[in-house]
Design a protein around this motif. Structure first.
Motif, PDB file in Angstrom:
ATOM      1  N   TRP A   7       0.840  -1.197   0.000  1.00 41.67           N
ATOM      2  CA  TRP A   7       0.000   0.000   0.000  1.00 41.67           C
ATOM      3  C   TRP A   7       0.871   1.241   0.000  1.00 41.67           C
ATOM      4  CZ3 TRP A   7       0.306   3.121   4.433  1.00 41.67           C
ATOM      5  CH2 TRP A   7       0.876   2.529   5.558  1.00 41.67           C
TER       6      TRP A   7
ATOM      7  N   CYS B 144       1.562   5.057   1.226  1.00 40.99           N
ATOM      8  CA  CYS B 144       1.283   5.944   2.345  1.00 40.99           C
ATOM      9  C   CYS B 144       0.510   7.166   1.829  1.00 40.99           C
ATOM     10  CB  CYS B 144       2.591   6.383   3.004  1.00 40.99           C
ATOM     11  SG  CYS B 144       2.341   7.615   4.303  1.00 40.99           S
TER      12      CYS B 144
ATOM     13  N   ASN C 106       4.679   0.473   1.120  1.00 40.79           N
ATOM     14  CA  ASN C 106       4.812  -0.278   2.370  1.00 40.79           C
ATOM     15  C   ASN C 106       4.310  -1.706   2.184  1.00 40.79           C
ATOM     16  OD1 ASN C 106       5.394   1.761   4.759  1.00 40.79           O
ATOM     17  ND2 ASN C 106       4.053   2.795   3.300  1.00 40.79           N
TER      18      ASN C 106
ATOM     19  N   GLU D 103       1.054  -1.682   9.429  1.00 34.97           N
ATOM     20  CA  GLU D 103      -0.132  -0.888   9.759  1.00 34.97           C
ATOM     21  C   GLU D 103       0.163   0.608   9.721  1.00 34.97           C
ATOM     22  OE1 GLU D 103      -3.251  -2.066  10.104  1.00 34.97           O
ATOM     23  OE2 GLU D 103      -2.391  -3.992   9.558  1.00 34.97           O
TER      24      GLU D 103
ATOM     25  N   CYS E 254       3.194   3.571   8.113  1.00 29.81           N
ATOM     26  CA  CYS E 254       4.264   3.772   7.128  1.00 29.81           C
ATOM     27  C   CYS E 254       5.628   3.655   7.799  1.00 29.81           C
ATOM     28  CB  CYS E 254       4.100   5.144   6.489  1.00 29.81           C
ATOM     29  SG  CYS E 254       5.415   5.571   5.331  1.00 29.81           S
TER      30      CYS E 254
ATOM     31  N   LYS F 173      -2.048   3.421   8.105  1.00 30.37           N
ATOM     32  CA  LYS F 173      -2.586   2.882   6.853  1.00 30.37           C
ATOM     33  C   LYS F 173      -4.086   3.207   6.770  1.00 30.37           C
ATOM     34  CE  LYS F 173      -3.190  -1.752   4.842  1.00 30.37           C
ATOM     35  NZ  LYS F 173      -2.852  -3.161   5.068  1.00 30.37           N
ATOM     36  N   ASN F 174      -4.535   3.672   5.614  1.00 35.47           N
ATOM     37  CA  ASN F 174      -5.967   3.897   5.404  1.00 35.47           C
ATOM     38  C   ASN F 174      -6.636   2.574   5.090  1.00 35.47           C
ATOM     39  OD1 ASN F 174      -5.798   6.637   5.758  1.00 35.47           O
ATOM     40  ND2 ASN F 174      -5.693   7.111   3.583  1.00 35.47           N
ATOM     41  N   GLU F 175      -7.772   2.310   5.672  1.00 34.02           N
ATOM     42  CA  GLU F 175      -8.491   1.052   5.407  1.00 34.02           C
ATOM     43  C   GLU F 175      -9.467   1.219   4.299  1.00 34.02           C
ATOM     44  OE1 GLU F 175      -7.714  -1.930   6.693  1.00 34.02           O
ATOM     45  OE2 GLU F 175      -6.127  -0.893   7.715  1.00 34.02           O
TER      46      GLU F 175
END
Length: 103
Positions: free
Chosen positions: A78, A80, A87, A92, A94, A101-103
């Motif tokens: 994902w 950042c 990452n 969870e 960065c 982390k955005n869900e």
């Protein structure tokens, strides 16, 4: 020699290697420093945890099984939202700027 796990997450491979080292199973990480290189014939050279002795495969797999998450191993990296750094899926926050982390 037998490949055990291939992953772009070198931290994860290092953790797995430490488990095998503690169990005195001879192993090494191949392509540890060449993960950013690409060969036009074979694709990216991803880091791979390898066993020196093929006969140790079952024991090594058993030792690592409790530490492997099938969810994380199939998830993608994902970016950042703050610094745009890539990452590993299992992180969870960065690694570079500690933004969640955005869900």
């Amino acid at each position: 020699m037998r490949d055990l796990i291939t992953s772009i997450d070198s931290t994860r491979l290092g953790f797995f290697k430490s488990i095998l080292d503690e169990a005195e199973l001879a192993c090494f990480i191949r392509n540890e420093t060449t993960s950013q290189l690409t060969n036009i014939f074979i694709g990216p050279l991803q880091p791979t945890l390898c066993l020196v002795n093929d006969a140790d495969y079952e024991r090594a797999s058993e030792l690592l099984r409790p530490h492997q998450s099938t969810e994380a191993s199939f998830a993608e990296e994902w970016l950042c939202p703050a610094c745009k750094e890539s990452n590993p899926a299992s992180f969870e926050v960065c690694w570079k700027c500690q933004t969640a982390k955005n869900e």
